[in-house]
Design a protein around this motif. Structure first.
Motif, short mmCIF file in Angstrom:
data_model
loop_
_atom_site.label_atom_id
_atom_site.label_comp_id
_atom_site.label_asym_id
_atom_site.label_seq_id
_atom_site.Cartn_x
_atom_site.Cartn_y
_atom_site.Cartn_z
N GLY A 90 1.01 -1.17 0.35
CA GLY A 90 0.09 0.05 0.26
C GLY A 90 0.82 1.40 -0.06
O GLY A 90 0.53 2.59 1.07
N TYR A 91 1.88 1.92 -0.38
CA TYR A 91 3.25 2.40 -0.71
C TYR A 91 2.58 3.42 -2.43
O TYR A 91 1.93 2.74 -2.37
CB TYR A 91 4.07 2.17 -0.78
N GLU A 92 2.39 5.05 -1.00
CA GLU A 92 1.65 5.81 -2.12
C GLU A 92 3.56 6.46 -2.34
O GLU A 92 3.63 7.15 -1.20
CB GLU A 92 1.31 6.73 -2.02
N VAL A 93 2.99 7.24 -3.44
CA VAL A 93 4.55 8.36 -3.67
C VAL A 93 3.97 9.49 -2.72
O VAL A 93 3.08 9.74 -2.74
CB VAL A 93 4.13 8.86 -5.20
N GLY A 94 5.11 9.84 -1.90
CA GLY A 94 4.89 11.32 -1.26
C GLY A 94 5.00 10.70 0.67
O GLY A 94 5.50 11.58 1.46
N GLU A 95 4.74 9.97 0.49
CA GLU A 95 4.75 9.08 2.11
C GLU A 95 5.32 9.09 2.70
O GLU A 95 6.37 8.65 2.18
CB GLU A 95 3.50 7.26 1.60
N VAL A 96 5.33 9.75 3.19
CA VAL A 96 6.11 9.45 4.78
C VAL A 96 6.35 8.46 5.33
O VAL A 96 5.33 8.19 6.78
CB VAL A 96 6.56 10.74 5.55
N ILE A 97 7.71 7.33 6.05
CA ILE A 97 7.52 6.17 6.74
C ILE A 97 8.35 6.89 8.19
O ILE A 97 10.09 7.22 7.55
CB ILE A 97 7.97 5.40 6.16
N LYS A 98 7.62 6.68 8.89
CA LYS A 98 8.55 6.66 10.63
C LYS A 98 8.70 5.68 10.99
O LYS A 98 8.46 4.60 10.95
CB LYS A 98 8.02 7.67 11.03
N ALA A 99 9.56 5.74 12.08
CA ALA A 99 9.85 5.32 13.37
C ALA A 99 8.84 4.02 13.66
O ALA A 99 9.11 3.02 13.83
CB ALA A 99 10.81 5.37 14.61
N ASP A 100 7.65 4.82 13.82
CA ASP A 100 6.74 3.91 14.64
C ASP A 100 5.79 2.93 13.61
O ASP A 100 4.97 1.70 14.24
CB ASP A 100 5.87 4.79 14.58
N VAL A 101 6.06 3.19 12.35
CA VAL A 101 5.45 1.91 11.31
C VAL A 101 6.28 -0.11 12.39
O VAL A 101 5.58 -0.65 11.90
CB VAL A 101 6.57 1.93 10.65
N PHE A 102 7.51 0.43 13.49
CA PHE A 102 8.22 -0.86 13.74
C PHE A 102 7.56 -0.82 15.06
O PHE A 102 7.43 0.33 15.55
CB PHE A 102 9.57 -0.50 13.68
N GLY A 103 7.07 -1.35 16.38
CA GLY A 103 6.58 -1.95 17.00
C GLY A 103 7.69 -2.68 18.03
O GLY A 103 8.33 -3.61 17.74
N ASN A 104 7.25 -2.57 19.42
CA ASN A 104 8.19 -3.28 20.30
C ASN A 104 8.36 -4.94 19.94
O ASN A 104 6.97 -5.35 20.07
CB ASN A 104 8.21 -3.30 21.60
N GLY A 105 9.14 -5.73 19.77
CA GLY A 105 9.03 -6.92 20.13
C GLY A 105 9.09 -7.37 18.19
O GLY A 105 9.15 -8.80 18.38
N ASP A 106 9.44 -6.60 17.53
CA ASP A 106 9.17 -6.54 16.07
C ASP A 106 10.28 -7.43 15.79
O ASP A 106 11.45 -6.86 15.74
CB ASP A 106 8.65 -5.62 15.07
N LYS A 107 10.40 -9.02 14.75
CA LYS A 107 11.58 -9.05 14.11
C LYS A 107 12.32 -8.12 12.51
O LYS A 107 11.30 -8.20 12.10
CB LYS A 107 11.55 -10.82 14.38
N VAL A 108 13.82 -8.14 12.30
CA VAL A 108 13.57 -7.28 11.61
C VAL A 108 15.17 -7.87 11.02
O VAL A 108 15.78 -8.65 12.05
CB VAL A 108 14.54 -5.45 12.36
N ASP A 109 15.79 -7.49 9.79
CA ASP A 109 17.14 -8.01 9.19
C ASP A 109 17.19 -6.80 8.65
O ASP A 109 16.41 -5.75 8.24
CB ASP A 109 16.18 -8.97 7.55
N VAL A 110 18.72 -6.31 9.64
CA VAL A 110 19.24 -5.67 9.31
C VAL A 110 20.48 -5.44 8.08
O VAL A 110 21.70 -6.30 8.54
CB VAL A 110 20.39 -4.54 10.70
N THR A 111 20.56 -4.16 6.94
CA THR A 111 21.07 -4.16 6.28
C THR A 111 22.45 -3.07 5.89
O THR A 111 21.84 -2.36 6.59
CB THR A 111 21.00 -4.60 4.39
N GLY A 112 23.19 -3.29 6.41
CA GLY A 112 24.78 -3.00 5.50
C GLY A 112 26.38 -3.32 5.01
O GLY A 112 26.06 -4.16 4.80
N THR A 113 26.90 -1.50 5.23
CA THR A 113 28.43 -2.10 4.70
C THR A 113 29.16 -2.11 5.40
O THR A 113 29.25 -1.61 6.57
CB THR A 113 28.35 -0.81 3.73
N SER A 114 29.39 -3.43 6.20
CA SER A 114 30.85 -3.82 6.96
C SER A 114 31.57 -2.39 6.75
O SER A 114 31.99 -1.67 5.60
CB SER A 114 31.30 -5.03 7.06
#
Length: 209
Positions: A90-114
């Motif tokens: 359901g993403y729309e152009v111009g939509e703003v995504i903030k940190a509250d998209v996640f909640g306490n206890g959610d499981k995530v995969d984190v990708t970065g450059t070592s």
């Protein structure tokens, strides 16, 4: 909708849970991110959204990027990253995504450059064993022979040798979001994540199953 956001590594610290146990966490400045572009299979051949993170002055971007942001009505961003999604997201152009998209206890995969570690020998880079240190030996840290004899008389591709170590794309899976601060756009993620401080991170909801 798949939960995903771009962020920047702030550093590591520790917090206490309700039982008084110490939990090591990585603090991440997550968002706000803007949806710059949405791609669909009928037009582009695949489904994806393009996220922009961290505001940047207009004079610091080139003309093609400036036109790209103006076309979609989004303020210029320092980082742009494309993430594959399902058709019904359901993403729309111009939509703003903030940190509250996640909640306490959610499981995530984190990708970065070592972190980059420069030119490294085989012992540090590939965990080779040390050579003998007795009877006058001088090859403590030498890689040894790399050839394959008279047949095929060449070095195989992918031979583990000394070279550039680090600065690679790394994903740490199934980390837990311990705390969310929506006002400051902060996520506290249990454990360590790839990269140095101020490094760009992609945080995505772990796919179950």
């Amino acid at each position: 909708m798949t939960k995903v956001i771009l962020g920047k590594k702030v550093g590591m610290t520790q917090i206490f849970n309700d039982e008084g146990d110490v939990i090591p966490v990585t603090v991440v400045e997550a968002g706000p991110c803007s949806v710059v572009q949405k791609k669909i299979e009928e037009v582009d051949g695949y489904n994806a959204v393009q996220f922009g993170f961290e505001d940047i002055k207009e004079q610091r971007i080139n003309k093609p990027l400036k036109g790209h942001f103006e076309k979609h009505g989004v303020e210029p961003k320092k980082y742009i990253q494309e993430i594959r999604i399902n058709e019904d997201e359901g993403y729309e152009v111009g939509e703003v995504i903030k940190a509250d998209v996640f909640g306490n206890g959610d499981k995530v995969d984190v990708t970065g450059t070592s972190k980059g570690k420069g030119f490294s020998g085989t012992i540090k880079r590939w965990n080779f064993s040390l050579g003998p240190k007795t009877h006058g030996s001088r090859n403590y840290r030498l890689p040894g022979a790399i050839g394959a004899g008279s047949d095929p008389a060449r070095v195989f591709k992918g031979q583990k040798m000394a070279g550039h170590m680090g600065r690679e794309k790394v994903t740490i899976q199934n980390l837990e979001v311990v705390k969310v601060d929506p006002e400051k756009n902060i996520l506290a993620i249990k454990g360590a994540v790839p990269g140095p401080k101020k490094g760009l991170l992609l945080i995505k909801e772990t796919v179950k199953g």
